[in-house]
Write a protein that holds these residues in place. Structure first.
Motif, PDB file in Angstrom:
ATOM      1  N   ILE A   1      22.130 -14.273  -3.548  1.00 19.43           N
ATOM      2  CA  ILE A   1      22.352 -14.444  -4.990  1.00 19.43           C
ATOM      3  C   ILE A   1      23.367 -13.412  -5.481  1.00 19.43           C
ATOM      4  CG2 ILE A   1      21.284 -14.213  -7.268  1.00 19.43           C
ATOM      5  CD1 ILE A   1      18.723 -15.396  -6.059  1.00 19.43           C
ATOM      6  N   SER A   2      23.250 -12.191  -4.988  1.00 18.25           N
ATOM      7  CA  SER A   2      24.207 -11.143  -5.350  1.00 18.25           C
ATOM      8  C   SER A   2      25.615 -11.511  -4.907  1.00 18.25           C
ATOM      9  CB  SER A   2      23.805  -9.808  -4.711  1.00 18.25           C
ATOM     10  OG  SER A   2      22.502  -9.439  -5.097  1.00 18.25           O
ATOM     11  N   LEU A   3      25.735 -12.070  -3.707  1.00 19.07           N
ATOM     12  CA  LEU A   3      27.041 -12.491  -3.209  1.00 19.07           C
ATOM     13  C   LEU A   3      27.628 -13.580  -4.098  1.00 19.07           C
ATOM     14  CD1 LEU A   3      29.229 -12.413  -0.981  1.00 19.07           C
ATOM     15  CD2 LEU A   3      27.917 -14.181   0.211  1.00 19.07           C
ATOM     16  N   ALA A   4      26.793 -14.555  -4.479  1.00 17.35           N
ATOM     17  CA  ALA A   4      27.274 -15.651  -5.318  1.00 17.35           C
ATOM     18  C   ALA A   4      27.747 -15.156  -6.675  1.00 17.35           C
ATOM     19  CB  ALA A   4      26.164 -16.688  -5.495  1.00 17.35           C
ATOM     20  N   MET A   5      27.139 -14.083  -7.172  1.00 15.34           N
ATOM     21  CA  MET A   5      27.490 -13.549  -8.487  1.00 15.34           C
ATOM     22  C   MET A   5      28.612 -12.518  -8.446  1.00 15.34           C
ATOM     23  SD  MET A   5      23.650 -12.962 -10.021  1.00 15.34           S
ATOM     24  CE  MET A   5      24.291 -12.179 -11.521  1.00 15.34           C
ATOM     25  N   SER A   6      29.023 -12.098  -7.255  1.00 13.71           N
ATOM     26  CA  SER A   6      29.903 -10.930  -7.119  1.00 13.71           C
ATOM     27  C   SER A   6      31.229 -11.096  -7.854  1.00 13.71           C
ATOM     28  CB  SER A   6      30.150 -10.632  -5.638  1.00 13.71           C
ATOM     29  OG  SER A   6      30.762 -11.743  -4.989  1.00 13.71           O
ATOM     30  N   ARG A   7      31.869 -12.243  -7.711  1.00 16.40           N
ATOM     31  CA  ARG A   7      33.173 -12.424  -8.351  1.00 16.40           C
ATOM     32  C   ARG A   7      33.041 -12.464  -9.868  1.00 16.40           C
ATOM     33  NH1 ARG A   7      37.108 -17.577  -7.245  1.00 16.40           N
ATOM     34  NH2 ARG A   7      35.284 -18.630  -8.117  1.00 16.40           N
ATOM     35  N   TRP A   8      32.033 -13.179 -10.344  1.00 18.47           N
ATOM     36  CA  TRP A   8      31.795 -13.274 -11.788  1.00 18.47           C
ATOM     37  C   TRP A   8      31.472 -11.905 -12.371  1.00 18.47           C
ATOM     38  CZ3 TRP A   8      27.343 -12.321 -14.701  1.00 18.47           C
ATOM     39  CH2 TRP A   8      27.398 -12.742 -16.036  1.00 18.47           C
ATOM     40  N   MET A   9      30.614 -11.145 -11.674  1.00 15.36           N
ATOM     41  CA  MET A   9      30.235  -9.811 -12.143  1.00 15.36           C
ATOM     42  C   MET A   9      31.445  -8.890 -12.212  1.00 15.36           C
ATOM     43  SD  MET A   9      27.002  -9.176 -12.917  1.00 15.36           S
ATOM     44  CE  MET A   9      26.746  -7.459 -12.490  1.00 15.36           C
ATOM     45  N   ALA A  10      32.302  -8.945 -11.196  1.00 10.85           N
ATOM     46  CA  ALA A  10      33.475  -8.083 -11.169  1.00 10.85           C
ATOM     47  C   ALA A  10      34.399  -8.381 -12.343  1.00 10.85           C
ATOM     48  CB  ALA A  10      34.227  -8.260  -9.851  1.00 10.85           C
ATOM     49  N   LYS A  11      34.597  -9.656 -12.616  1.00  9.23           N
ATOM     50  CA  LYS A  11      35.469 -10.040 -13.738  1.00  9.23           C
ATOM     51  C   LYS A  11      34.918  -9.527 -15.064  1.00  9.23           C
ATOM     52  CE  LYS A  11      37.102 -14.380 -11.691  1.00  9.23           C
ATOM     53  NZ  LYS A  11      37.049 -15.858 -11.816  1.00  9.23           N
ATOM     54  N   LYS A  12      33.610  -9.687 -15.265  1.00  5.85           N
ATOM     55  CA  LYS A  12      33.004  -9.293 -16.537  1.00  5.85           C
ATOM     56  C   LYS A  12      32.956  -7.784 -16.701  1.00  5.85           C
ATOM     57  CE  LYS A  12      32.187 -13.433 -18.048  1.00  5.85           C
ATOM     58  NZ  LYS A  12      32.923 -13.948 -19.237  1.00  5.85           N
ATOM     59  N   MET A  13      32.528  -7.078 -15.672  1.00  7.35           N
ATOM     60  CA  MET A  13      32.348  -5.639 -15.777  1.00  7.35           C
ATOM     61  C   MET A  13      33.677  -4.905 -15.880  1.00  7.35           C
ATOM     62  SD  MET A  13      29.145  -4.926 -13.190  1.00  7.35           S
ATOM     63  CE  MET A  13      29.070  -3.187 -13.628  1.00  7.35           C
ATOM     64  N   MET A  14      34.691  -5.399 -15.185  1.00 10.63           N
ATOM     65  CA  MET A  14      35.986  -4.715 -15.185  1.00 10.63           C
ATOM     66  C   MET A  14      36.967  -5.341 -16.171  1.00 10.63           C
ATOM     67  SD  MET A  14      35.331  -2.343 -13.161  1.00 10.63           S
ATOM     68  CE  MET A  14      36.939  -1.604 -13.230  1.00 10.63           C
ATOM     69  N   LYS A  15      36.536  -6.420 -16.839  1.00 16.00           N
ATOM     70  CA  LYS A  15      37.402  -7.124 -17.802  1.00 16.00           C
ATOM     71  C   LYS A  15      38.731  -7.496 -17.153  1.00 16.00           C
ATOM     72  CE  LYS A  15      35.255  -4.810 -21.743  1.00 16.00           C
ATOM     73  NZ  LYS A  15      35.447  -3.950 -22.936  1.00 16.00           N
ATOM     74  N   VAL A  16      38.614  -8.160 -16.010  1.00 15.58           N
ATOM     75  CA  VAL A  16      39.790  -8.540 -15.231  1.00 15.58           C
ATOM     76  C   VAL A  16      40.520  -9.699 -15.906  1.00 15.58           C
ATOM     77  CG1 VAL A  16      40.594  -9.469 -13.022  1.00 15.58           C
ATOM     78  CG2 VAL A  16      38.761  -7.755 -13.073  1.00 15.58           C
ATOM     79  N   LYS A  17      41.810  -9.560 -16.038  1.00 19.28           N
ATOM     80  CA  LYS A  17      42.658 -10.652 -16.515  1.00 19.28           C
ATOM     81  C   LYS A  17      43.124 -11.434 -15.289  1.00 19.28           C
ATOM     82  CE  LYS A  17      47.128 -11.679 -18.654  1.00 19.28           C
ATOM     83  NZ  LYS A  17      48.407 -11.107 -19.173  1.00 19.28           N
ATOM     84  N   VAL A  18      42.606 -12.663 -15.136  1.00 14.73           N
ATOM     85  CA  VAL A  18      42.998 -13.493 -13.998  1.00 14.73           C
ATOM     86  C   VAL A  18      44.373 -14.080 -14.273  1.00 14.73           C
ATOM     87  CG1 VAL A  18      42.417 -15.514 -12.609  1.00 14.73           C
ATOM     88  CG2 VAL A  18      40.595 -14.008 -13.432  1.00 14.73           C
ATOM     89  N   LEU A  19      45.256 -13.971 -13.298  1.00 17.12           N
ATOM     90  CA  LEU A  19      46.635 -14.417 -13.453  1.00 17.12           C
ATOM     91  C   LEU A  19      46.801 -15.842 -12.938  1.00 17.12           C
ATOM     92  CD1 LEU A  19      48.415 -11.168 -12.174  1.00 17.12           C
ATOM     93  CD2 LEU A  19      47.723 -11.737 -14.511  1.00 17.12           C
ATOM     94  N   ASP A  20      47.313 -16.704 -13.777  1.00 18.26           N
ATOM     95  CA  ASP A  20      47.580 -18.097 -13.402  1.00 18.26           C
ATOM     96  C   ASP A  20      48.981 -18.176 -12.798  1.00 18.26           C
ATOM     97  OD1 ASP A  20      47.944 -20.783 -13.134  1.00 18.26           O
ATOM     98  OD2 ASP A  20      47.673 -21.276 -15.262  1.00 18.26           O
ATOM     99  N   PRO A  21      49.091 -18.489 -11.499  1.00 19.04           N
ATOM    100  CA  PRO A  21      50.412 -18.518 -10.856  1.00 19.04           C
ATOM    101  C   PRO A  21      51.384 -19.486 -11.524  1.00 19.04           C
ATOM    102  CG  PRO A  21      48.659 -18.611  -9.219  1.00 19.04           C
ATOM    103  CD  PRO A  21      48.009 -18.795 -10.552  1.00 19.04           C
ATOM    104  N   SER A  22      50.856 -20.541 -12.149  1.00 18.60           N
ATOM    105  CA  SER A  22      51.734 -21.525 -12.785  1.00 18.60           C
ATOM    106  C   SER A  22      51.971 -21.230 -14.261  1.00 18.60           C
ATOM    107  CB  SER A  22      51.133 -22.929 -12.638  1.00 18.60           C
ATOM    108  OG  SER A  22      49.852 -23.001 -13.263  1.00 18.60           O
ATOM    109  N   GLY A  23      51.353 -20.176 -14.772  1.00 21.71           N
ATOM    110  CA  GLY A  23      51.493 -19.828 -16.181  1.00 21.71           C
ATOM    111  C   GLY A  23      52.640 -18.863 -16.416  1.00 21.71           C
ATOM    112  N   ARG A  24      52.746 -18.411 -17.635  1.00 22.45           N
ATOM    113  CA  ARG A  24      53.790 -17.455 -17.998  1.00 22.45           C
ATOM    114  C   ARG A  24      53.297 -16.044 -17.690  1.00 22.45           C
ATOM    115  NH1 ARG A  24      56.113 -18.640 -23.910  1.00 22.45           N
ATOM    116  NH2 ARG A  24      57.547 -17.020 -23.150  1.00 22.45           N
ATOM    117  N   LEU A  25      53.979 -15.385 -16.764  1.00 19.21           N
ATOM    118  CA  LEU A  25      53.580 -14.060 -16.320  1.00 19.21           C
ATOM    119  C   LEU A  25      54.731 -13.075 -16.530  1.00 19.21           C
ATOM    120  CD1 LEU A  25      51.925 -15.006 -12.889  1.00 19.21           C
ATOM    121  CD2 LEU A  25      50.768 -14.671 -15.077  1.00 19.21           C
TER     122      LEU A  25
END
Length: 304
Positions: A64-88
């Motif tokens: 369960i911890s493994l399944a939540m790891s990516r979501w938790m990292a994004k929320k706790m670190m306030k990660v801005k996910v970069l869309d390769p097809s978007g404006r960067l």
């Protein structure tokens, strides 16, 4: 770097404790069995049933911890996910390009999500439940403090973690550790509860289970941290294969240079500096470090 493992261990402890608290409440206040205390001769504990219960809870908490790891990292670190097809921005595009280039070189069939989070710390981490659903994130402090070759070395190191399947391997190890934690915390709690009056045994056992589980989880993390330090050396070698040994060594030396400058300026209590330092502690504190000392990592890489 250390963020990946920190998120995983904290989530694992929380999930496991929640499972055990809920189960303990159910077995305490209902007629459902589950105390594993037979009251018979000797220990008077149904060790077989307890072992099966511990195995189920231990690996459930880990996965369960493994399944939540990516979501938790994004929320706790306030990660801005970069869309390769978007404006960067040019900087963001360069990070995406590096992660994807190294991922293809590592033979990954699915590109990791790429993110940047705002922080002065010089840091990066990789996490996620599988190679297909992974995340590689870097801090703004790292991008602003390191030159391009050093950034490439750091990103190659994190992609190597994904390619090596380190999160899944760590999950299996954590599941084994969890199993022992649940097993021995229950035994200890049952034995402690027998030292008090019968009318107090239920509440004492309930409290003791939680206390012993947290205590044993902390002790169990010594094993997990030791394995993490070993995998860091392996990821350094993987990063060297992807980006080149010179760039990987340059990235580690750049981290060490930041630490040396911070030490000279007496800023070692700064949280950002502690992240750069990765591990400079000795004695017992070193047992709980997720990363080896930078000088040792550099030396091992140069010995290849």
């Amino acid at each position: 770097m250390g963020k990946r493992l920190l998120f995983f261990i904290l989530t694992n402890i929380l999930v496991m404790t929640t499972i055990v608290v809920v189960w303990s409440l159910i077995t305490t206040f209902t007629d459902i069995g589950g105390t594993f205390d037979t009251g018979g001769p000797g220990l008077g504990i149904d060790l077989g049933a307890l072992a099966v219960f511990s195995l189920l809870v231990g690996f459930s908490g880990s996965f369960i911890s493994l399944a939540m790891s990516r979501w938790m990292a994004k929320k706790m670190m306030k990660v801005k996910v970069l869309d390769p097809s978007g404006r960067l921005t040019a900087q963001e595009q360069a990070v995406v390009e590096k992660v994807h280039r190294f991922s293809r070189a590592a033979g990954l069939m699915h590109m990791p999500e790429v993110g940047i989070y705002h922080s002065n710390e010089v840091n990066a981490f990789a996490t996620g439940p599988s190679k297909k659903r992974s995340l590689v994130a870097v801090s703004s402090g790292l991008l602003n403090s390191m030159d391009d070759d050093a950034v490439e070395g750091v990103i190659a190191h994190e992609v190597a973690h994904v390619s090596n399947g380190d999160m899944v391997t760590m999950t299996l190890l954590q599941g084994v550790v969890n199993t022992f934690v649940v097993f021995f915390s229950r035994i200890a709690a049952i034995l402690v509860s027998r030292l008090v009056r019968s009318e107090m045994q239920t509440i004492v056992r309930f409290a003791a289970i939680i206390i012993f589980q947290i205590l044993f989880s902390i002790l169990g993390s010594i094993v997990v941290m030791a394995f993490s330090r070993y995998r860091e050396f392996h990821a350094d070698r993987g990063g060297a294969d992807l980006a080149g040994r010179d760039k990987m060594a340059h990235a580690l030396r750049s981290l060490q240079a930041h630490v040396n400058r911070a030490t000279a300026n007496d800023r070692t209590d700064d949280s950002a500096i502690q992240t750069m330092k990765i591990n400079g502690k000795g004695g017992m504190a070193k047992l709980f470090s997720s990363h080896p000392d930078l000088e040792e990592r550099i030396a091992r890489l140069e010995q290849r």
